[in-house]
Design an enzyme around this catalytic site. Structure first.
Site: not given
Ligand code: 5GP
Length: 115
Positions: A105, A98-99, A90, A103, A32-33
């Site tokens: 974690h 967010e994305v 999530n 996926h 994760d970034i």
């Molecule tokens: P979620 O969708 O589960 O809430 O979170 C998405 C996760 O993707 C976050 O923890 C965020 O830090 C990670 N993330 C977002 N953009 C990037 C990216 O470009 N590269 C990587 N490696 N992780 C990302």
């Protein structure tokens, strides 16, 4: 409705780089970034699903089984099963997803706060 205009789709297609720790025909896994723990890996399906609900409702039983096996491969490769880990997925607004590409974690590598 799945939208290909998301960062994980671009990582799967190698249009955006990521620190990849594992890849097979079913998943790609990378750091994760913005890590929330010492080890913070995202395990991303190569199938185009927006979230867990979309995945379990629309993927085949074989695809779901393969995903779980691949997730476990990542855990074993990183030896996280020796000390423990946390899985989070999530989904939607309340979880602040967010994305919008399914996926999971994996958090670990150190003692985590109790939930
Ligand atoms: P979620 O969708 O589960 O809430 O979170 C998405 C996760 O993707 C976050 O923890 C965020 O830090 C990670 N993330 C977002 N953009 C990037 C990216 O470009 N590269 C990587 N490696 N992780 C990302």
């Amino acid at each position: 409705m799945y939208n290909k205009n998301n960062v994980f789709f671009k990582i799967i297609n190698k249009e955006i780089s990521a620190s990849i720790v594992y890849e097979d025909e079913t998943v790609i896994a990378f750091n994760d970034i913005n890590p929330k723990s010492k080890v913070h890996i995202l395990v991303v399906t190569k199938g185009l699903y927006t979230d867990f609900s979309d995945f379990v409702q629309n993927a085949s039983v074989k695809e779901i089984q393969k995903f779980n096996q691949s997730l476990n491969n990542v855990i074993q490769q990183l030896k996280l099963d020796k000390t423990g880990y946390r899985l989070i997925s999530n989904m939607g607004t309340d979880a602040k997803q967010e994305v919008f590409h399914f996926h999971v974690h994996i958090l670990g590598g150190e003692p985590l706060n109790a939930m």
